[in-house]
Design a protein around this motif. Sequence first.
Motif, mmCIF file in Angstrom:
data_model
loop_
_atom_site.group_PDB
_atom_site.id
_atom_site.type_symbol
_atom_site.label_atom_id
_atom_site.label_comp_id
_atom_site.label_asym_id
_atom_site.label_seq_id
_atom_site.Cartn_x
_atom_site.Cartn_y
_atom_site.Cartn_z
ATOM 1 N N HIS A 1 -93.513 17.610 -3.164
ATOM 2 C CA HIS A 1 -93.098 18.413 -4.323
ATOM 3 C C HIS A 1 -93.914 17.976 -5.534
ATOM 4 C CE1 HIS A 1 -90.731 15.095 -6.132
ATOM 5 N NE2 HIS A 1 -90.445 14.786 -4.873
ATOM 6 N N TYR A 2 -93.822 18.767 -6.587
ATOM 7 C CA TYR A 2 -94.525 18.443 -7.832
ATOM 8 C C TYR A 2 -93.614 18.745 -9.020
ATOM 9 C CZ TYR A 2 -95.375 23.476 -8.336
ATOM 10 O OH TYR A 2 -95.224 24.834 -8.449
ATOM 11 N N THR A 3 -93.873 18.071 -10.135
ATOM 12 C CA THR A 3 -93.075 18.250 -11.350
ATOM 13 C C THR A 3 -94.009 18.462 -12.545
ATOM 14 O OG1 THR A 3 -91.367 16.772 -10.477
ATOM 15 C CG2 THR A 3 -91.338 17.224 -12.851
ATOM 16 N N PRO A 4 -93.863 19.570 -13.274
ATOM 17 C CA PRO A 4 -94.675 19.775 -14.479
ATOM 18 C C PRO A 4 -94.347 18.715 -15.526
ATOM 19 C CG PRO A 4 -93.670 21.843 -13.759
ATOM 20 C CD PRO A 4 -93.011 20.746 -12.977
ATOM 21 N N LEU A 5 -95.373 18.171 -16.161
ATOM 22 C CA LEU A 5 -95.197 17.148 -17.187
ATOM 23 C C LEU A 5 -95.408 17.701 -18.591
ATOM 24 C CD1 LEU A 5 -97.015 14.107 -15.518
ATOM 25 C CD2 LEU A 5 -94.555 14.612 -15.565
ATOM 26 N N SER A 6 -96.508 18.404 -18.811
ATOM 27 C CA SER A 6 -96.802 18.932 -20.143
ATOM 28 C C SER A 6 -97.817 20.061 -20.039
ATOM 29 C CB SER A 6 -97.343 17.831 -21.059
ATOM 30 O OG SER A 6 -98.562 17.314 -20.549
ATOM 31 N N SER A 7 -97.879 20.850 -21.101
ATOM 32 C CA SER A 7 -98.840 21.947 -21.198
ATOM 33 C C SER A 7 -99.412 21.978 -22.605
ATOM 34 C CB SER A 7 -98.192 23.301 -20.874
ATOM 35 O OG SER A 7 -97.691 23.317 -19.555
ATOM 36 N N LEU A 8 -100.659 22.397 -22.715
ATOM 37 C CA LEU A 8 -101.319 22.485 -24.020
ATOM 38 C C LEU A 8 -102.165 23.746 -24.061
ATOM 39 C CD1 LEU A 8 -102.185 21.326 -26.779
ATOM 40 C CD2 LEU A 8 -104.009 20.088 -25.566
ATOM 41 N N GLN A 9 -101.849 24.631 -25.025
ATOM 42 C CA GLN A 9 -102.644 25.829 -25.236
ATOM 43 C C GLN A 9 -103.790 25.468 -26.176
ATOM 44 O OE1 GLN A 9 -101.673 28.927 -23.719
ATOM 45 N NE2 GLN A 9 -103.780 29.495 -24.222
ATOM 46 N N VAL A 10 -104.939 25.141 -25.601
ATOM 47 C CA VAL A 10 -106.088 24.692 -26.386
ATOM 48 C C VAL A 10 -106.603 25.819 -27.266
ATOM 49 C CG1 VAL A 10 -108.404 23.695 -26.269
ATOM 50 C CG2 VAL A 10 -106.675 23.044 -24.586
ATOM 51 N N SER A 11 -106.714 26.999 -26.690
ATOM 52 C CA SER A 11 -107.137 28.188 -27.430
ATOM 53 C C SER A 11 -106.611 29.404 -26.680
ATOM 54 C CB SER A 11 -108.668 28.241 -27.564
ATOM 55 O OG SER A 11 -109.269 28.428 -26.292
ATOM 56 N N GLU A 12 -106.978 30.579 -27.141
ATOM 57 C CA GLU A 12 -106.511 31.793 -26.487
ATOM 58 C C GLU A 12 -107.035 31.901 -25.056
ATOM 59 O OE1 GLU A 12 -106.613 36.665 -27.172
ATOM 60 O OE2 GLU A 12 -107.526 35.303 -28.625
ATOM 61 N N LEU A 13 -108.174 31.282 -24.805
ATOM 62 C CA LEU A 13 -108.814 31.394 -23.498
ATOM 63 C C LEU A 13 -108.798 30.096 -22.705
ATOM 64 C CD1 LEU A 13 -111.970 33.450 -24.578
ATOM 65 C CD2 LEU A 13 -109.780 34.321 -23.747
ATOM 66 N N GLN A 14 -108.161 29.037 -23.232
ATOM 67 C CA GLN A 14 -108.151 27.744 -22.553
ATOM 68 C C GLN A 14 -106.735 27.176 -22.558
ATOM 69 O OE1 GLN A 14 -111.052 25.418 -24.730
ATOM 70 N NE2 GLN A 14 -112.766 26.280 -23.592
ATOM 71 N N TRP A 15 -106.360 26.589 -21.431
ATOM 72 C CA TRP A 15 -104.990 26.077 -21.266
ATOM 73 C C TRP A 15 -105.022 24.878 -20.330
ATOM 74 C CZ3 TRP A 15 -101.328 26.349 -17.035
ATOM 75 C CH2 TRP A 15 -99.996 26.111 -17.415
ATOM 76 N N LYS A 16 -104.308 23.809 -20.694
ATOM 77 C CA LYS A 16 -104.222 22.601 -19.869
ATOM 78 C C LYS A 16 -102.791 22.399 -19.397
ATOM 79 C CE LYS A 16 -108.119 19.825 -21.528
ATOM 80 N NZ LYS A 16 -108.532 18.491 -22.030
ATOM 81 N N HIS A 17 -102.671 21.914 -18.174
ATOM 82 C CA HIS A 17 -101.348 21.708 -17.584
ATOM 83 C C HIS A 17 -101.384 20.450 -16.719
ATOM 84 C CE1 HIS A 17 -97.362 22.812 -16.286
ATOM 85 N NE2 HIS A 17 -97.718 22.814 -15.017
ATOM 86 N N ARG A 18 -100.457 19.520 -16.983
ATOM 87 C CA ARG A 18 -100.382 18.265 -16.226
ATOM 88 C C ARG A 18 -99.157 18.287 -15.323
ATOM 89 N NH1 ARG A 18 -103.242 13.847 -17.896
ATOM 90 N NH2 ARG A 18 -101.547 12.396 -17.396
ATOM 91 N N VAL A 19 -99.349 17.814 -14.093
ATOM 92 C CA VAL A 19 -98.267 17.783 -13.112
ATOM 93 C C VAL A 19 -98.244 16.426 -12.416
ATOM 94 C CG1 VAL A 19 -98.281 20.273 -12.690
ATOM 95 C CG2 VAL A 19 -99.735 18.781 -11.313
#
Length: 222
Positions: free
Chosen positions: A158-176
């Motif tokens: 299984h996995y658990t989302p940790l955080s998300s960051l909307q860097v810009s309108e076209l870029q997005w980061k997601h840590r799991v």
Amino acid sequence: MLGTHNLPKQAYTTSAISFGRKTLPSRGTRRSTSCCGVRTALGKACKFRTVGRSTRHVRCLSKAGEEFPIRPKKRSDWELGPAFDLSQEQAVCMQLKALQQNDLPTADHGIEVLYRFADFDPFARSCYFGVNRDLGQFERFRRIFHTPHYSVLLSHLHYTPLSSLQVSELQWKHRVWVKGYKGSEEGVFEFFMVKRLGGRYDGTWFTRQLTCDGYPGGTLSV
């Protein structure tokens, strides 16, 4: 057999479907401009409309004018990959689910799905894994996932989302955080998603980078 001149006007039909084979109308048969040419055994004609670049059947009208909704064909579970209707969260979730069932229906199918989402030029070196590598060939891409750091993703529990960051309108980061199928295996991974502009995949999310905490090379600065 009666000819078409002996039939009433209501019997003049468009192309018919019989036992999976399409029968073309004979000469003198009246064509309908509002029907897609499919007529069932019950005499219902399918109407269609154009949605984006594809044509989908949306309803079926009988002679009495009754509507019969037709469910559009769903994409097969094994035909996973980038699509315009996927959000960045759904794109990440699809990749993780594919890795969770990595060997279904074939060996390393989950890695193949990530390769489809990978946003890099196969003819140039890439920092997809945080280090500059030649990943043009799928076999080189596949081998990285069988190293100690990235093998945690394969068939994980299984996995658990940790955080998300909307860097810009076209870029997005997601840590799991991912729990491997072995009791002691776990890891933290970061998806760096980008949305393409123009071309065939305009507005579609792809993975620019997938990095693992502790893997040599660090992460790509934005």
